[in-house]
Enzyme design. Sequence first.
Site, short mmCIF file in Angstrom:
data_model
loop_
_atom_site.label_atom_id
_atom_site.label_comp_id
_atom_site.label_asym_id
_atom_site.label_seq_id
_atom_site.Cartn_x
_atom_site.Cartn_y
_atom_site.Cartn_z
N THR A 80 -0.28 -1.55 7.24
CA THR A 80 -0.65 -0.57 6.22
C THR A 80 0.08 0.73 6.50
O THR A 80 0.00 1.26 7.61
CB THR A 80 -2.16 -0.33 6.23
N LYS A 134 0.92 4.43 6.91
CA LYS A 134 0.17 5.65 7.21
C LYS A 134 1.13 6.84 7.27
O LYS A 134 2.28 6.67 7.64
CB LYS A 134 -0.56 5.50 8.56
N LYS A 192 2.08 -2.64 3.37
CA LYS A 192 0.94 -2.61 2.44
C LYS A 192 0.61 -1.20 1.99
O LYS A 192 0.60 -0.26 2.77
CB LYS A 192 -0.28 -3.21 3.14
N ASP A 224 -2.29 1.34 1.07
CA ASP A 224 -3.70 1.43 1.41
C ASP A 224 -4.52 1.37 0.13
O ASP A 224 -4.00 1.50 -0.98
CB ASP A 224 -4.00 2.71 2.19
N HIS A 241 -8.09 -6.19 -1.43
CA HIS A 241 -8.77 -5.27 -0.52
C HIS A 241 -10.24 -5.21 -0.89
O HIS A 241 -10.59 -5.29 -2.06
CB HIS A 241 -8.14 -3.88 -0.58
N ARG A 242 -11.10 -5.05 0.12
CA ARG A 242 -12.55 -5.08 -0.11
C ARG A 242 -13.19 -3.69 -0.09
O ARG A 242 -14.38 -3.57 0.23
CB ARG A 242 -13.22 -5.98 0.93
N SER A 263 -7.68 -6.51 9.84
CA SER A 263 -7.10 -5.17 9.72
C SER A 263 -8.15 -4.13 10.06
O SER A 263 -9.30 -4.25 9.65
CB SER A 263 -6.59 -4.95 8.28
#
EC number: 4.1.1.39
Length: 472
Positions: free
Chosen positions: A165, A167, A193, A195, A286-287, A371
Amino acid sequence: MAKTYDAGVKEYRETYWMPEYTPLDTDILACFKVTPQPGVPREEVAAAVAAESSTGTWTTVWTDLLTDLDHYKGRAYAIEDVPGDDTCFYAFIAYPIDLFEEGSVVNVMTSLVGNVFGFKALRALRLEDIRFPIAYVMTCNGPPQGIQVERDLLNKYGRPLLGCTIKPKLGLSAKNYGRACYEGLRGGLDFTKDDENVNSQPFMRWRHRFDFVMEAIQKAEAETGERKGHYLNVTAPTSDEMMKRAEYAKEIGAPIIMHDYITGGWSANTQLAQWCQDNGMLLHIHRAMHAVLDRNPHHGIHFRVLTKILRLSGGDHLHSGTVVGKLEGDREATLGWIDIMRDSFNKEDRSRGIFFDQDWGSMPGVLPVASGGIHVWHMPALVNIFGDDSVLQFGGGTLGHPWGNAAGAAANRVAVEACVEARNNGRELEKEGKEILTTAAAHSPELKAAMETWKEIKFEFDTVDKLDVSHK
């Protein structure tokens, strides 16, 4: 003899408590953890949950005579104690399949976790598990591609996939964002990825991000000879805008897109998953917001239910927790929902929190994504816990490398390949992990530097939501 209408209020258990009932193969079954108000009998409150989540209301109504109530009503058919907690109990409820629209997880959940959760007779209510009959599973679209098709598309076999992810999650320009993606992909990652909260903000509009990221992917593919990807988040204010972004991702050649399936909505997710299937696209899920629903052990929706909902609605990847990282996750419970994601049949297993047998038929599986606060020292445990059919996603554990993004990616690639080789040679990863990594680091200065950087970093907090059963 014709039924007669008796106006007034009667106890729910007179109609909806049926301990003699044997669930049908076509019933949707639910297990609720029920915390009743003091003095309310278990049978009454279990029947109330069955009634309020199916055909019932607070009083008798004459229009019950216009339908076959015995056919359509939910039935509370069993009650069990919750081990170690006498404030609550499990209520098992069977719902006729005809109560629900085919292929609509939205309709199922509107009934099961709708108004009943605000019922005054309850102090708390949690949906622990659902059994979807194969007759209902077959009406749902499911994952757009599935695990095997994804491996074939990427030409990657025999190991977990590696992700990162980007950053900081917010604030980068599109050009600098693309640069970070390129460095990670060139260094050895399979995916980078967006975010979950990267959409189309003033500092980086979605179309600019998509263009710079695709440039990064193509450059990394040309240099490494490997297929690469980036989860382009198409979550948007409206489903029309979401589909516009998905279409553009396809137009520029992106292999995978991403959706926040809880905040974005299950209807939008099902629409997007069907489009991905029709257009040969992978869908990463994504959750975000899940912990609002699933972390309280007495009220809400357990993540294993959210996992089943996603598999039916559609997604090829789903964030699943890590067990060893910074985010909440009981080991046995996590293994339970990983099984739910990937297996074609789940056997009831209370030691992993699985309350029902679940047959998925030929529906493809979903890759679990580990993750959240993980780094190279976690690699042996992650490979052991998740196996090959998974995505191990290191954000800070890639970009925080002292030598930069490419070195962080290289360190993770060396570590995962060393762990897979050691496992294939019969070594016990979680017992011998330090030795395995140290040996690999002798030939990888990037891995050696990563191990030195994060050697003292641990996340040893107790899990809030633990399984109610003893591990057998």
